[in-house]
Structure formats: C-alpha cells, structure tokens
Design a protein around this motif. Structure first.
Motif, PDB file in Angstrom:
ATOM      1  N   SER A  26      39.284  73.112 -14.264  1.00 46.54           N
ATOM      2  CA  SER A  26      37.819  72.991 -14.366  1.00 46.54           C
ATOM      3  C   SER A  26      37.283  73.861 -15.504  1.00 46.54           C
ATOM      4  O   SER A  26      36.333  74.637 -15.359  1.00 46.54           O
ATOM      5  N   SER A  27      37.873  73.709 -16.671  1.00 42.84           N
ATOM      6  CA  SER A  27      37.529  74.509 -17.842  1.00 42.84           C
ATOM      7  C   SER A  27      36.285  73.944 -18.532  1.00 42.84           C
ATOM      8  O   SER A  27      35.551  73.118 -17.983  1.00 42.84           O
ATOM      9  N   TRP A  28      36.080  74.391 -19.790  1.00 41.00           N
ATOM     10  CA  TRP A  28      34.941  73.945 -20.563  1.00 41.00           C
ATOM     11  C   TRP A  28      34.928  72.435 -20.770  1.00 41.00           C
ATOM     12  O   TRP A  28      33.871  71.841 -20.998  1.00 41.00           O
ATOM     13  N   LEU A  29      36.112  71.803 -20.695  1.00 40.60           N
ATOM     14  CA  LEU A  29      36.175  70.355 -20.876  1.00 40.60           C
ATOM     15  C   LEU A  29      35.457  69.630 -19.743  1.00 40.60           C
ATOM     16  O   LEU A  29      34.782  68.626 -19.968  1.00 40.60           O
ATOM     17  N   THR A 171      32.808  53.306 -25.669  1.00 40.92           N
ATOM     18  CA  THR A 171      31.972  52.362 -24.906  1.00 40.92           C
ATOM     19  C   THR A 171      32.019  52.671 -23.410  1.00 40.92           C
ATOM     20  O   THR A 171      30.997  52.582 -22.710  1.00 40.92           O
ATOM     21  N   THR A 172      33.189  53.041 -22.893  1.00 40.74           N
ATOM     22  CA  THR A 172      33.280  53.385 -21.465  1.00 40.74           C
ATOM     23  C   THR A 172      32.474  54.652 -21.157  1.00 40.74           C
ATOM     24  O   THR A 172      31.888  54.765 -20.067  1.00 40.74           O
ATOM     25  N   VAL A 173      32.418  55.571 -22.115  1.00 40.81           N
ATOM     26  CA  VAL A 173      31.582  56.761 -21.910  1.00 40.81           C
ATOM     27  C   VAL A 173      30.104  56.373 -21.946  1.00 40.81           C
ATOM     28  O   VAL A 173      29.293  56.863 -21.145  1.00 40.81           O
ATOM     29  N   TYR A 174      29.730  55.488 -22.861  1.00 40.98           N
ATOM     30  CA  TYR A 174      28.352  55.026 -22.945  1.00 40.98           C
ATOM     31  C   TYR A 174      27.915  54.331 -21.652  1.00 40.98           C
ATOM     32  O   TYR A 174      26.804  54.559 -21.157  1.00 40.98           O
ATOM     33  N   LEU A 175      28.796  53.491 -21.113  1.00 41.44           N
ATOM     34  CA  LEU A 175      28.455  52.762 -19.890  1.00 41.44           C
ATOM     35  C   LEU A 175      28.500  53.643 -18.649  1.00 41.44           C
ATOM     36  O   LEU A 175      28.051  53.212 -17.576  1.00 41.44           O
ATOM     37  N   GLY A 176      29.043  54.843 -18.751  1.00 36.59           N
ATOM     38  CA  GLY A 176      29.108  55.748 -17.610  1.00 36.59           C
ATOM     39  C   GLY A 176      30.249  55.454 -16.653  1.00 36.59           C
ATOM     40  O   GLY A 176      30.238  55.954 -15.526  1.00 36.59           O
ATOM     41  N   HIS A 178      33.502  56.238 -17.360  1.00 36.11           N
ATOM     42  CA  HIS A 178      34.545  57.242 -17.540  1.00 36.11           C
ATOM     43  C   HIS A 178      33.938  58.542 -18.058  1.00 36.11           C
ATOM     44  O   HIS A 178      32.931  58.537 -18.774  1.00 36.11           O
ATOM     45  N   TRP A 179      34.618  59.632 -17.702  1.00 33.10           N
ATOM     46  CA  TRP A 179      34.324  60.917 -18.309  1.00 33.10           C
ATOM     47  C   TRP A 179      34.893  60.944 -19.725  1.00 33.10           C
ATOM     48  O   TRP A 179      35.808  60.179 -20.064  1.00 33.10           O
ATOM     49  N   LEU A 180      34.376  61.855 -20.542  1.00 37.24           N
ATOM     50  CA  LEU A 180      34.889  61.990 -21.892  1.00 37.24           C
ATOM     51  C   LEU A 180      36.358  62.423 -21.888  1.00 37.24           C
ATOM     52  O   LEU A 180      37.154  61.951 -22.719  1.00 37.24           O
ATOM     53  N   SER A 181      36.739  63.300 -20.974  1.00 38.70           N
ATOM     54  CA  SER A 181      38.142  63.721 -20.887  1.00 38.70           C
ATOM     55  C   SER A 181      39.059  62.573 -20.482  1.00 38.70           C
ATOM     56  O   SER A 181      40.233  62.538 -20.879  1.00 38.70           O
ATOM     57  N   ASP A 182      38.548  61.617 -19.704  1.00 31.60           N
ATOM     58  CA  ASP A 182      39.350  60.428 -19.371  1.00 31.60           C
ATOM     59  C   ASP A 182      39.726  59.654 -20.630  1.00 31.60           C
ATOM     60  O   ASP A 182      40.871  59.203 -20.788  1.00 31.60           O
TER      61      ASP A 182
END
Length: 323
Positions: A26-29, A171-176, A178-182
């Motif tokens: 559960s770091s800064w990422l 696009t998956t981050v835009y659509l919500g 997935h997380w950015l780390s995913d």
C-alpha cells in the motif's frame, strides 16, 4: 535468446515484481491509484466516452484473437507452415495462465467496487490486477511484430502495437474499470510473454512436425483403404506370386489330353483373386459324354419275346393231352 533480449526480460521481470510489492505494501502507488480514480476522467472529458467505449474492444481477447488469427491463418496457408498460428496459440495460453493466476491469487477489487479509500483492495475476491485488456493488447498486436518477415515491418508493427496497447490501458483508466497500477502491471505482463517466446520456439517446432506427420499418416491410410476403381470391363493383371500359386493349383487339377477334363479361369475386374472353375474329370477308362459320337442302334429297340411267334411263321406245336 540473445543477451540483449535476456537483459530486457530480466529488467521487465524486476519491474513487474516491484509493482506487485508496491501494491502489496500500500505504497505511494496505491495513493496515486486513488487520486486518479477520484478525479473521474470520464466526467472530466465526457465527449470522448462514446469513442473509447468502442476503442477498448481492441484489448478484448475474443475479438482481437479472431482478427489476428485470420491474418496469421492466411499467412500460414501462403507459406505452408503452422508456425504463425501455433505461436499465437502458445502466447495466448501463456497469457491466460500467468495473468489469470495473479488475478485470482491477489483478488483485487476494481475502482467501481472499492470499499475503503486508500486501501489496496487486495484479497477481496476481485480479478482486475493486472489488467487483462492491457496485457492482451500487448501480446495480440505485438505478436504481429514478433512474426514480421523484415526488420522494417517489425519496426512499424512494434510501434503500432505499442500505441494500441498504450491507448487501451489508458482507456480502461478513463472508464474507471482499472486502477493505474493495474494497467502498468498489464503492460509488463504482456511484454514478458513476448520476450519469453523464443524459449517456447522448440516446442512450437515439435508440435508443427507432429501435426504434419499425423496428417501424412492419415493420408497414407486413406489411400490404402480406398484404391482407385477400375473401369468397367477392365481385367486386372494377376500379381506374380498369386499367379504362381494359381498355376500350381490349376496344374494339379488338369488332366491329360483326351481325358475330358476342362478348366476355365475367370479374372474379375474388382481386384480379387482369380477363381478357377474346373469340370469334374470323367471316370478312368471312359470317355466323357460330351466327346462320345452319337450312336443309332440298328433294328428294333423292342426286346425279343421268347413265347411269341413271328408273323407269317408256323404255329408252335401244342402238347397232346390224354383225356
């Protein structure tokens, strides 16, 4: 595997493990994940939502696998080899096994199902870490660059697959979904598959040889089981071995000239053995009925009667009886 490729594989693997450890701690990422999620990009730029709903299909496994398989199937047919299709199948199999195992093992929930702000949402029954859309886009479109025939085509296809996979991940981050780390972990997972494919090449070659050998065996078995039909009325030649056996059998049944035995050999056009029809020999010392000359008996055929008197002759004497 060249030293350059081995170095890239090792660096990508180290980056992959670093992302996993950062999320586990559960770091800064994870904090960055929550900031991007709460920013809600789909609300900031709603005008591109409809377009990106269709664009994200370029990362779905089913449609992309069908499109790429059609192209590689045409190449396989033109080049008389199964290597393009087998390479695609091996890469997708590795992708499903590796990415699926991490997804199920970590069980991370997506942004829409998050329950606690700032939490990594791990081991909660989810299946979104790493991003399957992103990893599939890297592998499916990257396999075209991997199988390119010329260095120039390889450069162009590598740039195209990088742009497509980068766009699908964002696009998956835009659509919500997935997380950015995913998405970052999905890029690394797909790149590991492409970099490790040369280690699978011997198995692909062995599988191709086995498939071609099996096809040849089936073709040979079909040719043996179904010989060409002979035209009507044609007489097939009798094989040498069969002719010798047939002559020996016929010689034992033949009779000298004049005994009346005759033999007829019939060879059918169906390819079977010749069947010999031999008439039964006549009794020793007798002539066959078919060879006997016709005989007309002289005189009457009625047998003589001892008690009758010929016409015109004297009557027989009667015994004298006393009375």
């Amino acid at each position: 595997m060249s030293p350059h490729r081995i170095a890239l594989f090792g660096g990508t693997l180290a980056f992959y493990l670093a992302i996993v450890i950062a999320v586990l701690m559960s770091s800064w990422l994870v904090t960055l994940d929550w900031k991007v999620m709460l920013f809600r990009p789909y609300q900031q730029w709603p005008g591109i939502h409809a377009f990106l709903d269709y664009y994200v299909v370029l990362g779905q496994r089913g449609p992309t696998a069908v499109m790429v398989a059609c192209w590689l199937g045409w190449r396989s047919w033109r080049q008389h080899t199964l290597r393009p299709l087998l390479t695609l199948g091996a890469s997708l199999l590795l992708l499903n096994v590796t990415v699926g195992a991490v997804k199920i093992g970590l069980g991370r929930l997506g942004p829409h199902y998050a329950t606690q702000i700032g939490s990594a949402e791990l081991f909660a029954g989810g299946d979104i870490f790493p991003s399957g859309h992103t990893a599939n886009a890297v592998v499916t479109w990257g396999i075209l660059a991997y199988l390119a025939a010329t260095p120039r085509a390889r450069r162009y296809l590598s740039a195209m697959s990088a742009i497509v996979s980068l766009g699908v991940g964002l696009t998956t981050v835009y659509l919500g979904t997935h997380w950015l780390s995913d998405v970052v972990l999905g890029w690394a997972a797909g790149l590991l598959i492409l970099l490790g494919l040369p280690w699978v090449e011997p198995l692909i070659t062995r599988a191709e040889d086995w498939i071609f050998a099996a096809r040849e065996r089936l073709s040979a078995r079909g040719r043996t089981a179904a010989p060409e039909p002979a035209p009507a009325g044609a007489v097939r030649p009798v094989p040498a071995g069969l002719s010798a056996r047939g002559d020996a059998a016929q010689g034992s049944a033949r009779e000298p000239s004049g005994t009346g035995g005759h033999q007829t050999t019939v060879v059918t056009a169906t390819g079977g053995r010749p069947r010999a029809h031999t008439a039964p020999p006549a009794h020793p010392g007798h002539t066959a009925r078919s060879e006997r000359p016709p005989v007309t008996p002289a005189g009457s055929r009625r047998p003589p009667h001892t008690e009758r008197t010929p016409r015109g002759g004297p009557a027989p004497a009667r015994p004298v009886a006393g009375g």
